[in-house]
Design an enzyme around this catalytic site. Structure first.
Site, PDB file in Angstrom:
ATOM      1  N   GLY A   1       1.201  -0.727   0.264  1.00 54.23           N
ATOM      2  CA  GLY A   1       0.283  -0.156   0.235  1.00 54.23           C
ATOM      3  C   GLY A   1       1.082   1.592  -0.092  1.00 54.23           C
TER       4      GLY A   1
ATOM      5  CG  ASP B   1      -0.925  -5.862   0.680  1.00 56.06           C
ATOM      6  OD1 ASP B   1      -0.897  -4.891   1.151  1.00 56.06           O
ATOM      7  OD2 ASP B   1      -2.677  -5.666   0.736  1.00 56.06           O
TER       8      ASP B   1
ATOM      9  CB  SER C   1      -6.077   7.960  12.129  1.00 61.62           C
ATOM     10  OG  SER C   1      -6.605   9.239  11.494  1.00 61.62           O
TER      11      SER C   1
ATOM     12  CB  THR D   1      -9.318   9.904  12.431  1.00 62.07           C
ATOM     13  OG1 THR D   1     -11.235  10.162  12.092  1.00 62.07           O
ATOM     14  CG2 THR D   1      -9.118   8.808  12.873  1.00 62.07           C
TER      15      THR D   1
ATOM     16  CE1 TYR E   1      -9.460   4.432   8.578  1.00 63.10           C
ATOM     17  CE2 TYR E   1      -9.785   6.428   9.409  1.00 63.10           C
ATOM     18  CZ  TYR E   1      -8.921   5.450   8.454  1.00 63.10           C
ATOM     19  OH  TYR E   1      -7.620   5.692   8.363  1.00 63.10           O
TER      20      TYR E   1
ATOM     21  CE  LYS F   1      -6.510   3.648  11.011  1.00 60.98           C
ATOM     22  NZ  LYS F   1      -5.797   2.265  10.851  1.00 60.98           N
TER      23      LYS F   1
ATOM     24  CE1 TYR G   1       1.111   6.425  10.957  1.00 60.28           C
ATOM     25  CE2 TYR G   1      -0.531   5.803   9.488  1.00 60.28           C
ATOM     26  CZ  TYR G   1       1.133   5.401   9.914  1.00 60.28           C
ATOM     27  OH  TYR G   1       1.591   4.336  10.302  1.00 60.28           O
TER      28      TYR G   1
HETATM   29  N1  UFG Z   1     -11.090  18.419   0.212  1.00 64.71           N
HETATM   30  C1  UFG Z   1     -11.685  19.624  -1.269  1.00 64.71           C
HETATM   31  N2  UFG Z   1     -11.745  18.494  -1.846  1.00 64.71           N
HETATM   32  C2  UFG Z   1     -11.297  17.187  -2.241  1.00 64.71           C
HETATM   33  C3  UFG Z   1     -10.912  16.648  -1.324  1.00 64.71           C
HETATM   34  C4  UFG Z   1     -10.473  17.468  -0.084  1.00 64.71           C
HETATM   35  O1  UFG Z   1     -11.242  20.908  -0.764  1.00 64.71           O
HETATM   36  O2  UFG Z   1     -11.208  16.732  -3.824  1.00 64.71           O
HETATM   37  C5  UFG Z   1     -10.424  18.871   1.894  1.00 64.71           C
HETATM   38  C6  UFG Z   1     -11.404  18.503   2.625  1.00 64.71           C
HETATM   39  O3  UFG Z   1     -12.545  18.691   2.989  1.00 64.71           O
HETATM   40  C7  UFG Z   1     -10.134  18.579   4.099  1.00 64.71           C
HETATM   41  C8  UFG Z   1      -8.751  18.893   2.871  1.00 64.71           C
HETATM   42  O4  UFG Z   1      -9.099  18.449   1.587  1.00 64.71           O
HETATM   43  O5  UFG Z   1     -10.481  19.892   4.107  1.00 64.71           O
HETATM   44  C9  UFG Z   1      -8.053  17.237   3.258  1.00 64.71           C
HETATM   45  O6  UFG Z   1      -9.072  15.929   3.399  1.00 64.71           O
HETATM   46  P1  UFG Z   1      -8.823  14.982   2.698  1.00 64.71           P
HETATM   47  O7  UFG Z   1     -10.196  13.808   2.494  1.00 64.71           O
HETATM   48  O8  UFG Z   1      -7.912  14.359   2.174  1.00 64.71           O
HETATM   49  O9  UFG Z   1      -8.288  14.096   4.645  1.00 64.71           O
HETATM   50  P2  UFG Z   1      -9.593  14.239   5.796  1.00 64.71           P
HETATM   51  O10 UFG Z   1      -8.527  15.383   6.276  1.00 64.71           O
HETATM   52  O11 UFG Z   1     -10.720  14.038   5.871  1.00 64.71           O
HETATM   53  O12 UFG Z   1      -9.289  12.430   5.789  1.00 64.71           O
HETATM   54  C10 UFG Z   1      -7.589  12.063   5.934  1.00 64.71           C
HETATM   55  C11 UFG Z   1      -7.661  10.553   5.953  1.00 64.71           C
HETATM   56  C12 UFG Z   1      -8.883   9.551   6.734  1.00 64.71           C
HETATM   57  C13 UFG Z   1      -8.591  10.312   8.271  1.00 64.71           C
HETATM   58  C14 UFG Z   1      -8.491  11.522   8.094  1.00 64.71           C
HETATM   59  C15 UFG Z   1      -8.191  12.003   9.671  1.00 64.71           C
HETATM   60  O13 UFG Z   1      -8.215  10.412   4.765  1.00 64.71           O
HETATM   61  O14 UFG Z   1      -8.446   8.466   6.218  1.00 64.71           O
HETATM   62  O15 UFG Z   1      -7.670  11.944   7.376  1.00 64.71           O
HETATM   63  O16 UFG Z   1      -7.443  11.311   9.887  1.00 64.71           O
HETATM   64  F1  UFG Z   1      -9.293   8.989   8.958  1.00 64.71           F
END
Ligand code: UFG
Length: 344
Positions: free
Chosen positions: A12, A33, A127, A129, A152, A156, A180
């Site tokens: 991954g 994996d 995470s 999260t 999800y 965690k 993370y």
């Molecule tokens: N965002 C956009 N447009 C997009 C995608 C994301 O504006 O198309 C914004 C989101 O609103 C957020 C930021 O970009 O503000 C980051 O979004 P991500 O989806 O990349 O990441 P998240 O922080 O929402 O989620 C990540 C991981 C999850 C985890 C979370 C907290 O993907 O698995 O962090 O650890 F749960």
């Protein structure tokens, strides 16, 4: 030669980068994996970068007997880094039992097998999260755990508790839990990187796919948050820096330097970056103009989160020091490499 480390989920995104850094540091790696969300040819990329092919077993960790067979085949395994898990927040809301079965059973099987095969320690991928929307920023490892927003996120939290309970009960193992923040970027060689399935949900793959023309436009989810420019703030950490944190943590376990049987570390940069700042940094660093528009908020998004990473800096002797512009350049280089290889 150093110890042998079992890397679950090693084909991954984070697992492959960590395998590279472990091998660079002299560790032997066995990857397990089930290839449910990755491809076996990632191993070729790892071999090209390090000059060494890690052992690979296609095994599903939910299968106790198949997992035990790995420990029998590689009796030298002395540490585990456990990445293997389902990770899509939205999908977990649709298929909670799949998430509970995958993510929890795998860890339970590993924890049961560790003492039997004299495995010293396990590093677990957790995470930020678990903090939900923190009341105080930056979040420290002592910040309160908030009720999970998704199955999800709940896996965690539950997995962290399973590790704590197991060690409290007297299991002779050590654990380091790494929480993370948002991992991004790819190896500077562009031989390995993030490979999302279908339409990306995460910001960076959506952004680079838009920049190269696979997607028409990036939607910025909300500009009316309580942040300086109104867009959400995250702590974006370079995946190679994150990978190196695992090497530091594993070495701490192998050299018996841990001070508690379960140690928890935030792994981030300590800095928050808004979505709009990130887009601007991408454009500055790559010279590529991005087509984006502001749309409404995405359900379930946290407004702002970034980490206090003093503990990891001090105890692990580790620091995330790659500048954001350089990190975004690696993400773009990876997207270009995928195009060159006719993959996307
Ligand atoms: N965002 C956009 N447009 C997009 C995608 C994301 O504006 O198309 C914004 C989101 O609103 C957020 C930021 O970009 O503000 C980051 O979004 P991500 O989806 O990349 O990441 P998240 O922080 O929402 O989620 C990540 C991981 C999850 C985890 C979370 C907290 O993907 O698995 O962090 O650890 F749960």
């Amino acid at each position: 030669m150093k110890e042998t480390i079992l890397v679950t989920g090693g084909t991954g995104f984070i697992g492959s980068h960590t395998t590279v850094e472990l091998q660079n540091a002299g560790y032997e790696v066995v990857i397990v994996d089930n290839l449910s969300n990755s491809q076996a040819d990632v191993i070729d990329g790892i071999e090209k970068i390090t000059g060494k092919r890690p052992a690979f077993e296609k095994v599903d960790l939910r299968d106790y007997d198949a997992t035990e067979a790995v420990f029998r085949k590689y009796p030298d395994i002395s540490g585990i880094i456990h990445f293997a898990a389902s990770k899509a927040v939205g999908e977990s809301v649709q298929k909670p039992l799949m998430y509970y079965r995958n993510n929890i059973l795998s860890l339970v099987n590993l924890l049961e097998l560790m003492p039997k095969y004299n495995v010293k320690g396990i590093i677990f991928s957790s995470s930020c999260t678990v903090y939900g929307q923190p009341d105080v920023l930056p979040v420290t490892e002592e910040s309160p755990i908030k009720k999970a927003e998704s199955p999800y996120g709940n896996t965690k939290q539950i997995n962290e508790e399973i590790i704590q309970d197991t060690i409290k009960s007297g299991s002779p193992i050590k654990s380091i839990i790494l929480r993370y923040f948002n991992p991004i970027g790819s190896h500077p060689t562009a031989l390995i990187g993030e490979m999302p399935n279908g339409v990306p949900q995460n910001l960076i793959p959506y952004l680079t796919q838009t920049a190269i023309g696979i997607r028409e436009q990036l939607s910025v989810f909300g500009d009316d948050y309580n942040t300086p420019d109104g867009s959400c703030i995250r702590d974006y950490i370079y995946v190679v820096d994150l990978a190196k944190a695992h090497v530091s943590a594993m070495t701490r376990i192998m050299e018996d330097k841990t001070e508690e049987s379960v140690e928890i570390y935030n792994i981030g940069t300590g800095r928050g970056t808004s979505v709009l700042e990130l887009i601007n940094a991408f454009e500055q660093s790559t010279g590529v103009k991005l087509n984006y528009k502001i749309v409404g908020r995405r359900a379930g998004d946290i407004e702002k989160v970034w980490g206090n990473v003093d503990k990891a800096n001090e105890k692990l002797g580790w620091r995330a020091d790659t500048p954001l512009g350089d990190v975004l350049a690696t993400a773009w280089k990876w997207q270009l490499a995928l195009r060159e290889r006719n993959i996307m």
